[in-house]
Design an enzyme around this catalytic site. Structure first.
Site, PDB file in Angstrom:
ATOM      1  N   LYS A  75      -9.851   4.054  16.601  1.00 45.62           N
ATOM      2  CA  LYS A  75     -10.492   3.667  15.421  1.00 45.62           C
ATOM      3  C   LYS A  75     -10.464   2.025  15.062  1.00 45.62           C
ATOM      4  CE  LYS A  75     -10.123   4.043  10.273  1.00 45.62           C
ATOM      5  NZ  LYS A  75      -9.404   4.803   9.044  1.00 45.62           N
TER       6      LYS A  75
ATOM      7  N   ASP B 288      -8.602  -2.885  -0.426  1.00 52.26           N
ATOM      8  CA  ASP B 288      -9.369  -1.898  -1.338  1.00 52.26           C
ATOM      9  C   ASP B 288     -10.505  -1.418  -0.419  1.00 52.26           C
ATOM     10  OD1 ASP B 288      -9.556  -0.160  -3.714  1.00 52.26           O
ATOM     11  OD2 ASP B 288     -11.274  -1.084  -4.152  1.00 52.26           O
ATOM     12  N   SER B 289     -10.872  -0.136  -0.285  1.00 51.19           N
ATOM     13  CA  SER B 289     -11.946   0.251   0.699  1.00 51.19           C
ATOM     14  C   SER B 289     -12.736   1.127   0.043  1.00 51.19           C
ATOM     15  CB  SER B 289     -11.264   0.580   1.930  1.00 51.19           C
ATOM     16  OG  SER B 289     -10.611  -0.307   2.522  1.00 51.19           O
TER      17      SER B 289
ATOM     18  N   THR C 290       0.960  -1.253   0.044  1.00 49.01           N
ATOM     19  CA  THR C 290       0.021  -0.063   0.140  1.00 49.01           C
ATOM     20  C   THR C 290       0.862   1.035   0.045  1.00 49.01           C
ATOM     21  OG1 THR C 290      -1.869   1.241   1.004  1.00 49.01           O
ATOM     22  CG2 THR C 290      -0.393  -0.105   2.441  1.00 49.01           C
TER      23      THR C 290
HETATM   24  P1  IMP Z   1      -8.657   3.097  -1.474  1.00 52.29           P
HETATM   25  O1  IMP Z   1      -8.925   2.814  -2.885  1.00 52.29           O
HETATM   26  O2  IMP Z   1      -8.899   1.722  -0.584  1.00 52.29           O
HETATM   27  O3  IMP Z   1      -7.367   3.486  -1.221  1.00 52.29           O
HETATM   28  O4  IMP Z   1      -9.519   4.250  -0.736  1.00 52.29           O
HETATM   29  C1  IMP Z   1     -10.495   4.838  -1.490  1.00 52.29           C
HETATM   30  C2  IMP Z   1     -10.898   6.046  -0.907  1.00 52.29           C
HETATM   31  O5  IMP Z   1     -11.447   6.043   0.234  1.00 52.29           O
HETATM   32  C3  IMP Z   1      -9.460   6.990  -0.573  1.00 52.29           C
HETATM   33  O6  IMP Z   1      -9.749   8.322  -0.788  1.00 52.29           O
HETATM   34  C4  IMP Z   1      -9.359   6.592   0.698  1.00 52.29           C
HETATM   35  O7  IMP Z   1      -8.633   7.706   1.370  1.00 52.29           O
HETATM   36  C5  IMP Z   1     -10.836   6.619   1.391  1.00 52.29           C
HETATM   37  N1  IMP Z   1     -10.500   5.588   2.414  1.00 52.29           N
HETATM   38  C6  IMP Z   1     -10.150   4.112   2.577  1.00 52.29           C
HETATM   39  N2  IMP Z   1     -10.346   3.630   3.681  1.00 52.29           N
HETATM   40  C7  IMP Z   1     -10.522   4.875   4.685  1.00 52.29           C
HETATM   41  C8  IMP Z   1     -10.447   4.742   6.020  1.00 52.29           C
HETATM   42  O8  IMP Z   1     -10.309   3.869   6.728  1.00 52.29           O
HETATM   43  N3  IMP Z   1     -11.087   5.905   6.431  1.00 52.29           N
HETATM   44  C9  IMP Z   1     -11.410   7.140   5.454  1.00 52.29           C
HETATM   45  N4  IMP Z   1     -11.088   6.983   4.338  1.00 52.29           N
HETATM   46  C10 IMP Z   1     -10.849   5.877   3.743  1.00 52.29           C
END
Ligand code: IMP
Length: 185
Positions: free
Chosen positions: A162, A64-65, A6
């Site tokens: 968190k 991925d979130s 990451t």
């Molecule tokens: P990613 O594709 O998993 O990196 O995340 C997609 C979007 O969600 C990015 O703008 C990240 O900053 C946001 N994001 C992912 N996980 C979290 C979290 O735990 N808290 C706040 N924002 C998150």
């Protein structure tokens, strides 16, 4: 030893804290990989693995979130990164100004490559979008998200706090259960 692939220092900090407590060794692989646009987080990590499998020798983990807003049928979800870049937290607050509900959830999909195996783990956290931005910790949407059962936003919490609520911490718990293997009868 598991490499957590990451470029997001915040994600690494959260996962590292939990794995260290569980005695699982992890290192930070600070590199990016292709993130396809797909309708589910799981598809994003599964595609990324097809690329990383050729680039990384040992076991690795990817995350991925996304943030899913009830008022918009789950949007931005898989488009969260784009929306955060273009609109930011203030843009999301504006979108929700006249919305019927501020209910939201975060979701995480982890993919662990261990030996020849690929396993996917999910974590989810229900909550609401705050009236304004609060706090300086965390990253991404943390200043506007209040998890169910709390009054602080994620950005007002320590990493340990968190991790008591978060989607990512729940995915870590599923990962740890898998690493420990099936319970003895
Ligand atoms: P990613 O594709 O998993 O990196 O995340 C997609 C979007 O969600 C990015 O703008 C990240 O900053 C946001 N994001 C992912 N996980 C979290 C979290 O735990 N808290 C706040 N924002 C998150």
């Amino acid at each position: 030893m598991i490499g957590f692939v990451t470029t997001n220092e915040g994600k690494y900090r959260e996962v590292a804290a939990m794995l260290a407590d569980a005695g699982v060794k992890m290192v930070h692989e600070d590199r990016s990989y292709p993130e396809i646009q797909a309708d589910r987080l799981e598809k994003v990590v599964r595609f990324a693995a097809t690329v990383l499998d050729d680039q990384i020798e040992g076991d690795y983990l990817i995350d991925d979130s996304g943030l899913f807003l009830d008022a918009f049928g789950g949007f931005p979800g898989v488009y969260s990164s784009y929306v955060h870049k273009r609109l930011g937290n203030s843009g999301v607050l504006k979108l929700l100004a006249d919305a019927k509900t501020r209910a939201a959830r975060f979701e995480t999909a982890f993919l662990l490559r261990q030996g020849e195996a690929h396993d996917v783990f999910h974590g989810e956290c229900q909550g609401t979008i705050a009236a304004g931005e609060r706090g300086t910790g965390g990253f991404g949407f943390d200043p506007i998200f209040v998890p169910e059962g709390a009054t602080k936003t994620f950005a007002e919490m320590t990493v340990t706090e968190k991790n008591r609520y978060s989607h990512r911490a729940r995915a870590v718990a599923a990962l740890l259960a898998h690493l420990r293997g099936p319970k003895e009868p």
